[in-house]
Design a protein around this motif. Structure first.
Motif, PDB file in Angstrom:
ATOM      1  N   HIS A  39     133.479  17.076 130.296  1.00  0.00           N
ATOM      2  CA  HIS A  39     133.883  17.602 128.985  1.00  0.00           C
ATOM      3  C   HIS A  39     135.398  17.591 128.826  1.00  0.00           C
ATOM      4  O   HIS A  39     135.896  17.418 127.712  1.00  0.00           O
ATOM      5  N   PRO A  57     136.221  13.079 128.765  1.00  0.00           N
ATOM      6  CA  PRO A  57     135.035  12.269 128.464  1.00  0.00           C
ATOM      7  C   PRO A  57     135.276  10.766 128.518  1.00  0.00           C
ATOM      8  O   PRO A  57     134.335   9.998 128.722  1.00  0.00           O
ATOM      9  N   ALA A  58     136.520  10.320 128.311  1.00  0.00           N
ATOM     10  CA  ALA A  58     136.808   8.889 128.307  1.00  0.00           C
ATOM     11  C   ALA A  58     137.114   8.344 129.694  1.00  0.00           C
ATOM     12  O   ALA A  58     137.293   7.131 129.857  1.00  0.00           O
ATOM     13  N   LEU A  90     126.509  12.061 130.257  1.00  0.00           N
ATOM     14  CA  LEU A  90     127.843  11.660 129.801  1.00  0.00           C
ATOM     15  C   LEU A  90     127.748  10.753 128.587  1.00  0.00           C
ATOM     16  O   LEU A  90     128.512  10.925 127.615  1.00  0.00           O
ATOM     17  N   THR A  91     126.833   9.798 128.592  1.00  0.00           N
ATOM     18  CA  THR A  91     126.700   8.893 127.450  1.00  0.00           C
ATOM     19  C   THR A  91     126.313   9.654 126.191  1.00  0.00           C
ATOM     20  O   THR A  91     126.873   9.431 125.115  1.00  0.00           O
ATOM     21  N   TRP A 113     126.921  12.751 125.507  1.00  0.00           N
ATOM     22  CA  TRP A 113     128.069  13.557 125.084  1.00  0.00           C
ATOM     23  C   TRP A 113     129.114  12.683 124.409  1.00  0.00           C
ATOM     24  O   TRP A 113     129.683  13.050 123.375  1.00  0.00           O
ATOM     25  N   ARG A 114     129.378  11.513 124.974  1.00  0.00           N
ATOM     26  CA  ARG A 114     130.340  10.592 124.353  1.00  0.00           C
ATOM     27  C   ARG A 114     129.891  10.190 122.953  1.00  0.00           C
ATOM     28  O   ARG A 114     130.710  10.113 122.028  1.00  0.00           O
ATOM     29  N   ALA A 138     131.804  10.733 119.469  1.00  0.00           N
ATOM     30  CA  ALA A 138     132.078   9.585 118.611  1.00  0.00           C
ATOM     31  C   ALA A 138     131.530   9.794 117.204  1.00  0.00           C
ATOM     32  O   ALA A 138     132.170   9.407 116.214  1.00  0.00           O
ATOM     33  N   VAL A 197     136.364   7.355 123.486  1.00  0.00           N
ATOM     34  CA  VAL A 197     135.270   7.898 124.302  1.00  0.00           C
ATOM     35  C   VAL A 197     134.969   7.026 125.519  1.00  0.00           C
ATOM     36  O   VAL A 197     133.887   7.111 126.109  1.00  0.00           O
ATOM     37  N   GLY A 198     135.935   6.168 125.865  1.00  0.00           N
ATOM     38  CA  GLY A 198     135.830   5.449 127.134  1.00  0.00           C
ATOM     39  C   GLY A 198     135.242   4.067 127.094  1.00  0.00           C
ATOM     40  O   GLY A 198     134.882   3.527 128.143  1.00  0.00           O
ATOM     41  N   TYR A 199     135.160   3.438 125.906  1.00  0.00           N
ATOM     42  CA  TYR A 199     134.599   2.091 125.801  1.00  0.00           C
ATOM     43  C   TYR A 199     135.684   1.118 125.342  1.00  0.00           C
ATOM     44  O   TYR A 199     136.170   1.193 124.207  1.00  0.00           O
ATOM     45  N   PHE A 258     129.935  -0.261 123.076  1.00  0.00           N
ATOM     46  CA  PHE A 258     129.887   1.064 122.445  1.00  0.00           C
ATOM     47  C   PHE A 258     128.823   1.111 121.351  1.00  0.00           C
ATOM     48  O   PHE A 258     128.030   2.050 121.285  1.00  0.00           O
TER      49      PHE A 258
END
Length: 314
Positions: free
Chosen positions: A215, A218-219, A254-255, A257-258, A262, A281-283, A289
């Motif tokens: 949390h 997240p990225a 995690l996915t 939550w991301r 988003a 969000v980490g993509y 994504f």
């Protein structure tokens, strides 16, 4: 940020509807706002919260009830009251209209004699997909009895409502936030309760720390191994304990939550491209994504944004 704090971020009293009224029987107030969350408590006297669908809940002094919208509900002195319901909603905001929702609060003081009941009501907006996950964990009506950590907050609320001073709305907003947090904590922690899995998992030394990390960042390029390293356990231990407490693997959580983060960004950042939202969000790859977003939400990011914009316009 812990899970509860994150889910609470869009649940804020900000110039929210608030009211205090003292009533003598018989009375019947019908709340038709359809607010996502409405907090009701009595400082003295008794009454009944009657949801549109569900069992009635009695309110005694300092008991608190939280009602989840959009269904309406009624507050009555007795279940078989002879009073005609007064519809309290968007236009029911002054004593002359019989309302109990008002920006600065008011006190009717019709008859403070024996049997009078003082009701405090706070109607909450709930913004964004993040906070909807909190709503999903709540029943239509939840009740917390007096005697908990919320009692001192109610004392402050009662004192503030009796005043007419600059900054009162700000004080009421913060007190309502405090009261709602205390109420939900008490309800989640009640003996024999069925709190959401993430509530108990936060207190686990391994899984709770993994949740806090995801949390907070997240990225970040999290893997089960990197989460295990940061929490000081073996990879197998992390995977096993996370699955046992939350019912899904760490990276699945995690996915989801991301994608929740988003979804809010797609709505709030109208000028941001899908690729820009993906990076937050980490993509790095917007196509990956979009595929993840559709897998989790059932719709691709662009369609989600268009649908949300249409709902907002309506």
């Amino acid at each position: 940020m812990d899970v509860f704090g994150d889910l609470f971020r869009g649940v804020r009293a900000h110039g929210s509807l608030f009211g205090s009224t003292t009533m003598t029987p018989p009375w019947a107030l019908h709340f038709v706002d359809g607010a996502p969350l409405t907090l009701c408590t009595v400082l003295n006297g008794t009454g009944w919260i009657v949801p549109e669908h569900g069992a009635p809940e009695e309110l005694r002094p300092y008991d608190t009830v939280v009602v989840r919208g959009p269904e309406s509900f009624t507050f009555v002195d007795e279940l078989d009251t002879a009073a005609e319901p007064i519809a309290c909603g968007e236009f029911c905001s002054t004593p002359e209209q019989g309302g109990t929702t008002h920006r600065l609060g008011w006190n009717d003081n019709a008859d403070n004699g024996v049997g009078a009941t003082t009701l405090i009501v706070g109607a909450y907006p709930v913004r964004g997909e993040i906070s909807r996950r909190l709503l999903d964990a709540l029943p239509v009506v939840l009740r917390v009895e007096a005697g908990g950590t919320g009692d001192p907050v109610l004392d402050h609320l009662a004192a503030e409502v009796a005043l007419d001073v600059p900054g009162q709305q700000v004080v009421l907003d913060r007190l309502l936030d405090w009261m709602l947090v205390c109420t939900l904590r008490a309800w989640f922690d009640r003996p024999g309760g069925e709190a959401p899995a993430w509530w108990a998992a936060q207190r686990d030394p391994v899984v709770g720390e993994a949740l806090r990390l995801m949390h907070a960042e997240p990225a970040a390029p999290w893997t089960v191994s990197s989460l295990a390293d940061r929490t000081g356990v073996a990879r197998s231990t992390m995977a096993k304990r996370f699955g046992e407490l939350l019912g899904e693997p760490p990276l699945t959580y995690l996915t989801r939550w991301r994608m929740t983060l988003a979804a809010d960004q797609l709505i709030e950042r109208e000028s941001a491209t899908v690729a820009a939202v993906a990076r937050t969000v980490g993509y790095a790859d917007p196509f990956a994504f979009s595929a993840a977003f559709k897998r989790v939400r059932g719709i691709n990011p662009s369609e989600f944004r268009r649908t949300a914009a249409g709902v907002a316009r309506r």
